[in-house]
Motif scaffolding. Sequence first.
Motif, mmCIF file in Angstrom:
data_model
loop_
_atom_site.group_PDB
_atom_site.id
_atom_site.type_symbol
_atom_site.label_atom_id
_atom_site.label_comp_id
_atom_site.label_asym_id
_atom_site.label_seq_id
_atom_site.Cartn_x
_atom_site.Cartn_y
_atom_site.Cartn_z
ATOM 1 N N CYS A 200 -93.717 11.774 -39.185
ATOM 2 C CA CYS A 200 -92.582 12.417 -38.889
ATOM 3 C C CYS A 200 -91.381 12.177 -39.701
ATOM 4 O O CYS A 200 -90.523 13.252 -40.217
ATOM 5 C CB CYS A 200 -92.209 12.214 -37.411
ATOM 6 S SG CYS A 200 -93.213 12.650 -36.248
ATOM 7 N N VAL A 201 -91.060 11.175 -40.065
ATOM 8 C CA VAL A 201 -89.938 10.735 -40.953
ATOM 9 C C VAL A 201 -90.139 11.381 -42.362
ATOM 10 O O VAL A 201 -89.068 11.691 -43.118
ATOM 11 C CB VAL A 201 -89.553 9.134 -41.079
ATOM 12 C CG1 VAL A 201 -88.664 8.826 -42.348
ATOM 13 C CG2 VAL A 201 -89.221 8.555 -39.722
ATOM 14 N N GLU A 202 -91.252 11.153 -42.906
ATOM 15 C CA GLU A 202 -91.528 11.726 -44.378
ATOM 16 C C GLU A 202 -91.401 13.317 -44.260
ATOM 17 O O GLU A 202 -90.814 13.686 -45.095
ATOM 18 C CB GLU A 202 -92.807 11.471 -44.773
ATOM 19 C CG GLU A 202 -93.331 11.825 -46.147
ATOM 20 C CD GLU A 202 -94.641 11.411 -46.827
ATOM 21 O OE1 GLU A 202 -94.970 11.784 -47.883
ATOM 22 O OE2 GLU A 202 -95.224 10.479 -45.809
ATOM 23 N N SER A 203 -92.174 14.006 -43.274
ATOM 24 C CA SER A 203 -91.843 15.446 -43.277
ATOM 25 C C SER A 203 -90.276 15.739 -42.856
ATOM 26 O O SER A 203 -89.764 16.712 -43.530
ATOM 27 C CB SER A 203 -92.734 16.153 -42.144
ATOM 28 O OG SER A 203 -94.148 16.050 -42.448
ATOM 29 N N GLY A 204 -89.663 15.111 -41.847
ATOM 30 C CA GLY A 204 -88.420 15.523 -41.713
ATOM 31 C C GLY A 204 -87.261 15.217 -42.855
ATOM 32 O O GLY A 204 -86.333 15.852 -42.616
ATOM 33 N N THR A 205 -87.504 14.431 -43.305
ATOM 34 C CA THR A 205 -86.606 13.811 -44.401
ATOM 35 C C THR A 205 -86.851 14.610 -45.956
ATOM 36 O O THR A 205 -85.816 15.081 -46.586
ATOM 37 C CB THR A 205 -86.418 12.420 -44.758
ATOM 38 O OG1 THR A 205 -87.826 11.796 -45.071
ATOM 39 C CG2 THR A 205 -86.094 11.552 -43.346
ATOM 40 N N SER A 206 -87.994 14.935 -46.197
ATOM 41 C CA SER A 206 -88.619 15.723 -47.309
ATOM 42 C C SER A 206 -88.381 17.138 -47.521
ATOM 43 O O SER A 206 -88.325 18.011 -48.361
ATOM 44 C CB SER A 206 -89.784 14.987 -47.717
ATOM 45 O OG SER A 206 -90.832 15.639 -47.084
ATOM 46 N N GLY A 207 -88.509 17.649 -45.879
ATOM 47 C CA GLY A 207 -88.603 18.887 -45.844
ATOM 48 C C GLY A 207 -89.926 19.515 -46.195
ATOM 49 O O GLY A 207 -90.224 20.966 -46.233
ATOM 50 N N GLU A 208 -91.041 18.646 -46.301
ATOM 51 C CA GLU A 208 -92.626 19.206 -46.419
ATOM 52 C C GLU A 208 -93.252 18.650 -45.239
ATOM 53 O O GLU A 208 -93.349 17.750 -44.825
ATOM 54 C CB GLU A 208 -92.970 18.161 -47.807
ATOM 55 C CG GLU A 208 -92.301 18.390 -49.057
ATOM 56 C CD GLU A 208 -92.429 20.005 -49.447
ATOM 57 O OE1 GLU A 208 -93.473 20.483 -49.315
ATOM 58 O OE2 GLU A 208 -91.613 20.382 -50.293
ATOM 59 N N ARG A 231 -84.333 23.216 -35.826
ATOM 60 C CA ARG A 231 -83.971 22.917 -36.919
ATOM 61 C C ARG A 231 -85.219 22.987 -37.983
ATOM 62 O O ARG A 231 -85.301 23.688 -39.074
ATOM 63 C CB ARG A 231 -83.120 21.887 -37.445
ATOM 64 C CG ARG A 231 -82.616 21.599 -38.766
ATOM 65 C CD ARG A 231 -81.870 20.401 -39.026
ATOM 66 N NE ARG A 231 -82.358 19.261 -38.521
ATOM 67 C CZ ARG A 231 -83.336 18.568 -39.748
ATOM 68 N NH1 ARG A 231 -83.363 19.058 -40.998
ATOM 69 N NH2 ARG A 231 -83.818 17.437 -39.416
ATOM 70 N N LEU A 232 -86.280 22.075 -37.660
ATOM 71 C CA LEU A 232 -87.134 22.011 -38.611
ATOM 72 C C LEU A 232 -88.331 23.120 -38.415
ATOM 73 O O LEU A 232 -88.961 23.555 -39.275
ATOM 74 C CB LEU A 232 -88.045 20.547 -38.215
ATOM 75 C CG LEU A 232 -87.265 19.211 -38.998
ATOM 76 C CD1 LEU A 232 -88.036 18.077 -38.391
ATOM 77 C CD2 LEU A 232 -86.930 19.266 -40.184
ATOM 78 N N ALA A 233 -88.495 23.478 -37.202
ATOM 79 C CA ALA A 233 -89.412 24.535 -36.971
ATOM 80 C C ALA A 233 -88.785 25.826 -37.674
ATOM 81 O O ALA A 233 -89.696 26.600 -38.348
ATOM 82 C CB ALA A 233 -89.557 25.148 -35.473
ATOM 83 N N ALA A 234 -87.708 26.083 -37.956
ATOM 84 C CA ALA A 234 -86.991 27.165 -38.856
ATOM 85 C C ALA A 234 -87.262 27.001 -40.012
ATOM 86 O O ALA A 234 -87.598 27.995 -40.782
ATOM 87 C CB ALA A 234 -85.688 27.448 -38.347
ATOM 88 N N GLU A 235 -87.201 25.684 -40.556
ATOM 89 C CA GLU A 235 -87.236 25.432 -41.891
ATOM 90 C C GLU A 235 -88.687 25.603 -42.205
ATOM 91 O O GLU A 235 -88.924 26.115 -43.516
ATOM 92 C CB GLU A 235 -86.665 23.975 -42.151
ATOM 93 C CG GLU A 235 -86.864 23.671 -43.572
ATOM 94 C CD GLU A 235 -86.152 22.046 -43.667
ATOM 95 O OE1 GLU A 235 -86.672 21.204 -44.880
ATOM 96 O OE2 GLU A 235 -85.354 21.643 -42.900
#
Length: 254
Positions: A200-208, A231-235
């Motif tokens: 979760c941290v890797e995806s949430g901070t990298s945007g991947e 926010r992340l769902a939209a991204e």
Amino acid sequence: MDSGEQMIPIVLSGLTAAGKTTHAALLASALGVDALHATDILVRELAADERSVGDVWFRRMRELESLRDHSDVDDRVDAELTALVAAARGGPVVDSWAFPWYWKGEALRIWMGSDRLSRAWKCSVSARPAKNLSTEECAALIDEKDEASRERFLERYGFDLYTDRTVFDFVLDNSHLICAPTSEASRRGIRDFHTVLSACVESGTSGESEPLRRTLTDERLGPCVVGIGERLAAEWGWGPEETRTKPVLAARRL
């Protein structure tokens, strides 16, 4: 994960004995950043003279809550934690009940859910060397601490600790990872949940989104991811089926 990518605070919140302190320390160590524990600051501000605060709420809960009721200590804790996070470089990992709601800056906010039984089991394992508390005794203490915190935060900040998850980027649940009241089960649950948090941290901070997608395909770890914030769902262009990946697992009873 390359710690150089992680430049915003990561904030873990959850109810009593959900594992916030343990996982904040593990994440901070893995990322090479500071861990900030709100309880450490609170106990120090109360001049409680504690060498270790790991189980302080289970030994001195009513005393400390009474001290909070008759002082401005929560104001001081909020101010100090806010200042520490604002001044930190590289983004610390923060373990705090209320910080996700009152912090106005950017952060990756993660709710750590865990049902009453799993938290009582974790409590009984951690408290056993000092007080030899039973699962039932731990559950009663957890209930008391949760309710006191809920009432305090409703009055102080205006949010309901039991129901409000709107501020979080990830809503997680680790209940099923704790399968017995033993040290071995606790260690395995911690290890497995650290894998989920790290993804979760890797995806949430990298945007991947790929690290998170890999976790979601794991039969044991995937159910830990209950929801993903707007926010992340939209991204990532994820729809409702992806942002609510699995139903919350039914809470077990003592």
